[in-house]
Scaffold this motif. Structure first.
Motif, PDB file in Angstrom:
ATOM      1  N   UNK A  28       0.836  -1.211   0.000  1.00 49.66           N
ATOM      2  CA  UNK A  28       0.000   0.000   0.000  1.00 49.66           C
ATOM      3  C   UNK A  28       0.860   1.246   0.000  1.00 49.66           C
ATOM      4  N   UNK A  29       1.904   1.205   0.815  1.00 51.82           N
ATOM      5  CA  UNK A  29       2.764   2.369   0.966  1.00 51.82           C
ATOM      6  C   UNK A  29       3.449   2.757  -0.351  1.00 51.82           C
ATOM      7  N   UNK A  30       3.595   1.777  -1.236  1.00 47.96           N
ATOM      8  CA  UNK A  30       4.266   2.036  -2.515  1.00 47.96           C
ATOM      9  C   UNK A  30       3.296   2.390  -3.633  1.00 47.96           C
ATOM     10  N   UNK A  31       1.996   2.489  -3.308  1.00 49.45           N
ATOM     11  CA  UNK A  31       0.996   2.708  -4.353  1.00 49.45           C
ATOM     12  C   UNK A  31       0.601   4.177  -4.469  1.00 49.45           C
ATOM     13  N   UNK A  32       0.069   4.516  -5.637  1.00 48.60           N
ATOM     14  CA  UNK A  32      -0.469   5.860  -5.806  1.00 48.60           C
ATOM     15  C   UNK A  32      -1.816   5.927  -5.085  1.00 48.60           C
ATOM     16  N   UNK A  33      -2.026   6.954  -4.230  1.00 44.36           N
ATOM     17  CA  UNK A  33      -3.240   6.986  -3.414  1.00 44.36           C
ATOM     18  C   UNK A  33      -4.528   6.899  -4.234  1.00 44.36           C
ATOM     19  N   UNK A  34      -4.599   7.667  -5.321  1.00 55.54           N
ATOM     20  CA  UNK A  34      -5.849   7.698  -6.094  1.00 55.54           C
ATOM     21  C   UNK A  34      -6.142   6.358  -6.762  1.00 55.54           C
ATOM     22  N   UNK A  35      -5.130   5.505  -6.851  1.00 58.13           N
ATOM     23  CA  UNK A  35      -5.339   4.203  -7.485  1.00 58.13           C
ATOM     24  C   UNK A  35      -5.732   3.112  -6.501  1.00 58.13           C
ATOM     25  N   UNK A  36      -5.471   3.317  -5.204  1.00 56.57           N
ATOM     26  CA  UNK A  36      -5.788   2.249  -4.235  1.00 56.57           C
ATOM     27  C   UNK A  36      -6.860   2.621  -3.215  1.00 56.57           C
ATOM     28  N   UNK A  37      -7.190   3.911  -3.110  1.00 55.20           N
ATOM     29  CA  UNK A  37      -8.206   4.281  -2.123  1.00 55.20           C
ATOM     30  C   UNK A  37      -9.599   4.053  -2.705  1.00 55.20           C
TER      31      UNK A  37
ATOM     32  N   UNK B  73      -2.651  14.394  -2.779  1.00 52.21           N
ATOM     33  CA  UNK B  73      -2.217  15.174  -3.934  1.00 52.21           C
ATOM     34  C   UNK B  73      -2.277  14.316  -5.207  1.00 52.21           C
ATOM     35  N   UNK B  74      -2.653  14.950  -6.327  1.00 54.11           N
ATOM     36  CA  UNK B  74      -2.697  14.229  -7.612  1.00 54.11           C
ATOM     37  C   UNK B  74      -1.339  13.664  -7.969  1.00 54.11           C
ATOM     38  N   UNK B  75      -0.301  14.458  -7.701  1.00 56.31           N
ATOM     39  CA  UNK B  75       1.068  14.010  -7.941  1.00 56.31           C
ATOM     40  C   UNK B  75       1.827  14.171  -6.622  1.00 56.31           C
ATOM     41  N   UNK B  76       1.845  13.094  -5.814  1.00 54.61           N
ATOM     42  CA  UNK B  76       2.499  13.207  -4.497  1.00 54.61           C
ATOM     43  C   UNK B  76       4.003  13.395  -4.643  1.00 54.61           C
ATOM     44  N   UNK B  77       4.578  14.263  -3.819  1.00 54.23           N
ATOM     45  CA  UNK B  77       6.021  14.484  -3.920  1.00 54.23           C
ATOM     46  C   UNK B  77       6.803  13.408  -3.168  1.00 54.23           C
ATOM     47  N   UNK B  78       6.160  12.843  -2.131  1.00 56.27           N
ATOM     48  CA  UNK B  78       6.837  11.806  -1.372  1.00 56.27           C
ATOM     49  C   UNK B  78       6.305  10.439  -1.798  1.00 56.27           C
ATOM     50  N   UNK B  79       7.200   9.462  -1.867  1.00 54.61           N
ATOM     51  CA  UNK B  79       6.857   8.153  -2.430  1.00 54.61           C
ATOM     52  C   UNK B  79       5.986   7.288  -1.537  1.00 54.61           C
ATOM     53  N   UNK B  80       6.067   7.479  -0.217  1.00 53.01           N
ATOM     54  CA  UNK B  80       5.225   6.673   0.668  1.00 53.01           C
ATOM     55  C   UNK B  80       3.809   7.245   0.709  1.00 53.01           C
ATOM     56  N   UNK B  81       2.832   6.389   0.424  1.00 58.50           N
ATOM     57  CA  UNK B  81       1.443   6.856   0.398  1.00 58.50           C
ATOM     58  C   UNK B  81       1.110   7.579   1.692  1.00 58.50           C
ATOM     59  N   UNK B  82       0.583   8.794   1.563  1.00 59.56           N
ATOM     60  CA  UNK B  82       0.211   9.574   2.747  1.00 59.56           C
ATOM     61  C   UNK B  82      -1.085  10.325   2.483  1.00 59.56           C
TER      62      UNK B  82
END
Ligand code: GMP
Length: 216
Positions: A51-60, A120-129
């Protein structure tokens, strides 16, 4: 890389002794953002590696949201308590049309007026937050147009708009130019357009904040 600076809170939150971690269990860490863009700015980090490695908008999705709702509540309660302890309502401005005398007593009112939750649409940090942030943007760490617009344009995807389902993620390569750089600055309290004038907006945000709250 700095893009993995949040990894340590995911991997071993129990070793962080500086007060940044406000809550953790085996599923999430809730931390204070080190460069808060508002008076109170928390990040919820899922700890499961995949989960931590995923893009938020794709897994939430709906299932994710149900699971994380209690942690969102935990972060909301933290922010509400912070405001209750630090501020009182600015009573001298009862003639202000936005005046809300019991905003620090009525949690639902506070949440609908001053809480912003999303990614954010394009998160700056890689860990999903997931950002749980007070909607005041009254912070010395808010230093440029990009900081402000990342929370005040469609670049910010609200928790309530997830999952995106019908709508699709704006993957336009120029999304950062469009929303962070070219988009005008609109005051989040009164919608006044400040165009490109960030320092004017900053001064205005102080005024708006002080219309609502004063230090205890
Ligand atoms: O969107 C990523 C967020 O992570 C931003 O709001 C940053 O201010 C925040 N951030 C970046 N690096 C760190 C860090 O090392 N610690 C904490 N707590 N937050 C960070």
């Amino acid at each position: 890389s700095w893009r993995y600076a949040l990894e340590k809170y995911v991997a071993h939150p129990e070793t962080i002794g500086d007060g940044t971690v406000v809550y953790f269990d085996d599923k999430v860490s809730i931390i204070r953002d080190s460069f808060p863009k508002s008076e109170c700015h928390l990040l919820i980090l899922p700890r499961l590696t995949q989960l931590s490695r995923s893009h938020p908008a794709k897994v939430i999705d709906g299932k994710f949201k149900n699971k994380f709702e209690p942690y969102i509540d935990c972060a909301i309660n933290y922010i509400f308590k912070h405001f209750q302890e630090k501020f009182r309502v600015q009573k001298s401005d009862e003639n202000n049309p936005n005046f809300d005398g019991d905003i620090l007593e009525d949690k639902d009112k506070f949440v609908s007026r001053f809480l912003q939750i999303g990614v954010h649409s394009v998160p700056s940090m890689k860990n999903l937050h997931i950002h749980v942030i007070s909607r005041d943007f009254h912070s010395v760490r808010l230093k440029n147009k990009k900081h402000y617009n990342s929370f005040n344009t469609k670049f910010f995807i609200s928790w309530d708009d997830l999952p995106l389902s019908g709508k699709i993620l704006d993957t336009d390569k120029n999304i950062e130019t469009k929303y962070l750089k070219d988009h005008d600055l609109f005051c989040c309290y009164c919608q006044e357009n400040f165009g490109n004038k960030f320092s004017l907006l900053k001064k205005h945000l102080d005024v708006e904040f002080n219309k609502n709250f004063e230090l205890k």
